[in-house]
Design a protein around this motif. Structure first.
Motif, PDB file in Angstrom:
ATOM      1  N   PHE A  18       0.827  -0.828   0.109  1.00 52.91           N
ATOM      2  CA  PHE A  18      -0.106  -0.301   0.450  1.00 52.91           C
ATOM      3  C   PHE A  18       0.870   1.347   0.463  1.00 52.91           C
ATOM      4  O   PHE A  18       0.442   2.506   0.232  1.00 52.91           O
ATOM      5  CB  PHE A  18      -0.927  -0.177   0.846  1.00 52.91           C
ATOM      6  CG  PHE A  18      -1.803  -1.128   1.252  1.00 52.91           C
ATOM      7  CD1 PHE A  18      -2.739  -1.072   0.323  1.00 52.91           C
ATOM      8  CD2 PHE A  18      -2.040  -2.182   2.031  1.00 52.91           C
ATOM      9  CE1 PHE A  18      -3.623  -2.291   0.047  1.00 52.91           C
ATOM     10  CE2 PHE A  18      -3.035  -3.011   2.352  1.00 52.91           C
ATOM     11  CZ  PHE A  18      -3.414  -3.034   0.975  1.00 52.91           C
ATOM     12  N   LYS A  27      -4.885   3.899  -2.082  1.00 52.38           N
ATOM     13  CA  LYS A  27      -3.405   3.377  -0.883  1.00 52.38           C
ATOM     14  C   LYS A  27      -3.784   3.587   0.184  1.00 52.38           C
ATOM     15  O   LYS A  27      -3.453   2.922   0.841  1.00 52.38           O
ATOM     16  CB  LYS A  27      -2.452   3.484  -2.360  1.00 52.38           C
ATOM     17  CG  LYS A  27      -2.349   2.411  -3.343  1.00 52.38           C
ATOM     18  CD  LYS A  27      -0.579   2.069  -3.430  1.00 52.38           C
ATOM     19  CE  LYS A  27      -0.262   0.538  -4.493  1.00 52.38           C
ATOM     20  NZ  LYS A  27       0.943   0.602  -4.981  1.00 52.38           N
ATOM     21  N   LEU A  59      -4.463   1.633   2.885  1.00 55.69           N
ATOM     22  CA  LEU A  59      -3.368   1.168   4.290  1.00 55.69           C
ATOM     23  C   LEU A  59      -3.869   1.470   5.529  1.00 55.69           C
ATOM     24  O   LEU A  59      -3.301   1.279   6.620  1.00 55.69           O
ATOM     25  CB  LEU A  59      -1.597   2.296   4.058  1.00 55.69           C
ATOM     26  CG  LEU A  59      -0.971   2.135   4.843  1.00 55.69           C
ATOM     27  CD1 LEU A  59      -0.367   0.696   5.565  1.00 55.69           C
ATOM     28  CD2 LEU A  59       0.182   2.939   4.853  1.00 55.69           C
TER      29      LEU A  59
END
Length: 182
Positions: free
Chosen positions: A121, A163, A167
């Motif tokens: 990520f 991402k 994350l």
């Protein structure tokens, strides 16, 4: 005997950050929070956060997070794989419920995140602006809580918004600190 959990219903299918994969959200027909410490005991490799009531695990290459009334999955091959994972999860939850008097609940986190869980990520640019040689080295420091995610400037650009969101969800769900406001 009736099942404790009658069904898990997929409510949303979305594209994943990993090309060719999907992610999903699903709702559980009952609140399973009292059962989560028992599931934590029987699921190998699961990451449990008792404070936030989440249980994160890998299944068929995907990353699945179980909440009291919902399930979220990412990096899933296709809709058929999502249904297979959810059916298996439903069976496991019902089996765990049926046998809970024979299972000792586990309230602690079984394991830490692995560096590759975090790395996928990150931007993967190896820019070194975080003072680490590579993004993988940064991931190692991040999960050992030796670095703060805020030290990755690329992660906070619009290019990596999805991402970053995934994350932060992973970090929060597994008991790691995330920046305020996320």
């Amino acid at each position: 005997m009736e099942n404790f959990l009658e069904n898990i219903t997929i409510t949303n299918i979305l594209p994943c950050v990993v090309p060719g994969k999907i992610r999903f959200h699903a709702e559980l027909s009952v609140d399973i929070s009292p059962l989560m410490p028992y599931l934590n005991r029987v699921m190998r490799g699961a990451i449990y956060n008792h404070k936030n009531l989440t249980l994160t695990f890998k299944k068929e290459g995907g990353l699945i997070t179980l909440y009291p009334r919902k399930v979220a999955g990412g990096q899933i091959e296709n809709i058929e794989s999502a249904h297979r994972i959810l059916n298996s999860l439903k069976d496991l939850i019902n089996e765990c419920y049926e046998n809970k008097d024979k299972i000792e609940p586990l309230y602690e986190r079984q394991q830490q995140l692995l560096p590759l869980d975090v790395y996928k990520f990150l931007p993967q640019t190896n820019c070194k602006r975080c003072a680490e040689e590579t993004c993988l080295a940064f991931a190692v420091r991040l999960i050992n809580e030796g670095k703060n995610v805020m030290l990755c400037p690329d992660l906070f650009t619009p290019t990596y918004a999805e991402k970053r969101g995934m994350l932060f969800t992973l970090l929060k769900d597994t008991g790691y600190s995330i920046p305020p406001g996320f």
